[in-house]
Enzyme design. Structure first.
Site, mmCIF file in Angstrom:
data_model
loop_
_atom_site.group_PDB
_atom_site.id
_atom_site.type_symbol
_atom_site.label_atom_id
_atom_site.label_comp_id
_atom_site.label_asym_id
_atom_site.label_seq_id
_atom_site.Cartn_x
_atom_site.Cartn_y
_atom_site.Cartn_z
ATOM 1 N N ASN A 11 0.708 -1.298 -0.130
ATOM 2 C CA ASN A 11 0.211 -0.183 -0.198
ATOM 3 C C ASN A 11 1.022 1.140 0.364
ATOM 4 O O ASN A 11 1.433 1.606 1.416
ATOM 5 C CB ASN A 11 -0.699 -0.256 0.592
ATOM 6 C CG ASN A 11 -1.880 1.569 1.744
ATOM 7 O OD1 ASN A 11 -1.855 1.588 0.320
ATOM 8 N ND2 ASN A 11 -2.010 1.446 2.257
ATOM 9 N N LYS A 13 -0.033 4.369 -0.843
ATOM 10 C CA LYS A 13 -0.690 5.467 0.300
ATOM 11 C C LYS A 13 0.113 6.352 -1.259
ATOM 12 O O LYS A 13 0.270 6.371 -1.797
ATOM 13 C CB LYS A 13 -0.015 5.520 1.508
ATOM 14 C CG LYS A 13 -0.277 4.480 2.667
ATOM 15 C CD LYS A 13 -0.235 4.268 3.652
ATOM 16 C CE LYS A 13 -0.626 3.349 4.372
ATOM 17 N NZ LYS A 13 -0.798 3.447 5.778
ATOM 18 N N HIS A 95 -10.097 1.212 3.929
ATOM 19 C CA HIS A 95 -8.847 1.103 4.782
ATOM 20 C C HIS A 95 -8.573 1.905 5.902
ATOM 21 O O HIS A 95 -9.529 2.842 5.588
ATOM 22 C CB HIS A 95 -7.404 1.268 4.079
ATOM 23 C CG HIS A 95 -5.775 1.610 4.762
ATOM 24 N ND1 HIS A 95 -5.598 2.829 5.063
ATOM 25 C CD2 HIS A 95 -5.397 0.936 4.280
ATOM 26 C CE1 HIS A 95 -4.335 2.581 5.765
ATOM 27 N NE2 HIS A 95 -4.027 1.378 5.571
ATOM 28 N N GLU A 97 -7.084 4.457 6.882
ATOM 29 C CA GLU A 97 -7.002 5.896 6.563
ATOM 30 C C GLU A 97 -8.460 6.084 6.055
ATOM 31 O O GLU A 97 -8.525 7.803 6.348
ATOM 32 C CB GLU A 97 -5.976 6.397 6.383
ATOM 33 C CG GLU A 97 -4.365 5.929 6.909
ATOM 34 C CD GLU A 97 -3.647 5.502 6.392
ATOM 35 O OE1 GLU A 97 -3.377 5.356 4.841
ATOM 36 O OE2 GLU A 97 -2.362 5.047 6.983
ATOM 37 N N GLU A 165 -6.091 -5.386 9.976
ATOM 38 C CA GLU A 165 -5.141 -4.749 9.777
ATOM 39 C C GLU A 165 -5.931 -3.684 11.358
ATOM 40 O O GLU A 165 -6.335 -2.506 11.375
ATOM 41 C CB GLU A 165 -4.973 -3.512 8.627
ATOM 42 C CG GLU A 165 -5.136 -3.626 8.031
ATOM 43 C CD GLU A 165 -4.718 -3.040 6.856
ATOM 44 O OE1 GLU A 165 -2.782 -2.847 6.753
ATOM 45 O OE2 GLU A 165 -4.420 -1.675 6.647
ATOM 46 N N GLY A 171 1.219 1.788 10.861
ATOM 47 C CA GLY A 171 2.221 2.523 10.838
ATOM 48 C C GLY A 171 3.053 3.488 12.130
ATOM 49 O O GLY A 171 3.203 4.635 12.238
ATOM 50 N N SER A 211 2.719 -2.151 10.269
ATOM 51 C CA SER A 211 4.240 -2.260 10.541
ATOM 52 C C SER A 211 4.540 -3.356 10.142
ATOM 53 O O SER A 211 5.463 -3.770 10.735
ATOM 54 C CB SER A 211 4.506 -2.126 12.406
ATOM 55 O OG SER A 211 3.318 -0.164 12.309
HETATM 56 P P1 PGA Z 1 1.892 0.148 7.541
HETATM 57 O O1 PGA Z 1 0.272 0.344 7.081
HETATM 58 O O2 PGA Z 1 2.593 -1.013 7.519
HETATM 59 O O3 PGA Z 1 3.214 1.807 7.635
HETATM 60 O O4 PGA Z 1 1.620 0.334 8.975
HETATM 61 C C1 PGA Z 1 -0.096 -0.227 6.740
HETATM 62 C C2 PGA Z 1 -1.493 -0.482 5.874
HETATM 63 O O5 PGA Z 1 -2.143 1.014 6.223
HETATM 64 O O6 PGA Z 1 -2.008 -0.803 5.079
#
Ligand code: PGA
Length: 248
Positions: A11, A13, A95, A97, A165, A171, A211
């Protein structure tokens, strides 16, 4: 070991530009990737065409979002038809976000899932609890409710990957332990067994996100119900290749 093929999504982003994404694509195109692992990169929508034409065809491309109808007066939105027109086959929906920064509701996510599938896209459907929900002991309740809305809008589970997730792990560098991930994945599979079918429960890939790095991916991948990953930060680094190859 299950017969479900391992699935790793990157991803990206809202990161990268043509120069840096080209570098990542060269990295992926020239890497030795496990033959039986399905790899999909979710690119910023403005780069979908660019990424589709630059990535080796063995690697899938996803959009990170789409709207719930095929066209119309929806300034700033993109439709599944447009995503397909760029040669991408997948979309990430729900997601955290989108849910928590942009305020998308379960209802809207459900409608998007339905329309994306009707339009012929495959869907990486994301769910996950917030830290306060985990601390309050409501993780199961939250992820079941989110899965329920997705399930109501799925007519072919063969086109869906479910991404667990936990919001507190995205993140933050705070990965769920392999046991924490396995526990929720196992429960989600049991939920699918009870609410969809044995076949769906046995065949749907449930992937973990939050993460994931080269350092923690192998232990996570060794869990029986962890069928892959959705990777944010590390998917733009060379270590993404190690994560793709996490399952020996
Ligand atoms: P991250 O993000 O690996 O940076 O924690 C995962 C995601 O948002 O899909």
């Amino acid at each position: 070991m299950s017969t479900r093929s391992f699935f790793v999504g990157g991803n990206w982003k809202m990161n990268g530009n043509k120069e840096t994404l080209s570098g990542m694509m060269v990295e992926l195109n020239t890497a030795e990737l496990h033959q039986h692992t399905e790899v999909v990169c979710a690119a910023p929508s403005i780069y979908l065409d660019f990424v589709r034409s630059g990535l080796d065809p063995r690697i899938g491309v996803a959009a990170q979002n789409c709207y719930k109808v095929s066209k119309g007066a929806f300034t700033g939105e993109i439709s599944p038809d447009m995503i397909k027109d760029c040669g991408a086959d997948w979309v990430v929906l729900g997601h955290s976000e989108r849910r928590h920064v942009f305020g998308e509701s379960d209802d809207l996510i459900g409608q998007k899932v339905a329309h994306a599938l009707e339009s012929g896209l495959r869907v990486i459907a994301c769910i996950g609890e917030k830290l306060e929900e985990r601390e309050a002991g409501t993780t199961e309740e939250v992820v079941y409710a989110q899965t329920q809305v997705i399930a109501e809008n799925v007519n072919d589970w063969g086109k869906v990957v479910l991404a667990y997730e936990p919001v507190w792990a995205i993140g933050t560098g705070q990965t769920a332990t392999p046991e924490q991930a396995q526990e929720v994945h196992e429960k989600l599979r049991a939920w699918l067994r009870a609410n969809a079918s044995d076949d769906v429960a046995d065949s749907v890939r449930i992937i973990y996100g939050g993460s994931v790095t080269a350092a923690n991916c192998r232990e996570l991948a060794s869990q029986g119900d962890v069928d892959g990953f959705l990777v944010g930060g590390a998917s733009l680094k060379p270590e993404f290749v190690d994560i793709i190859n996490a399952r020996a």
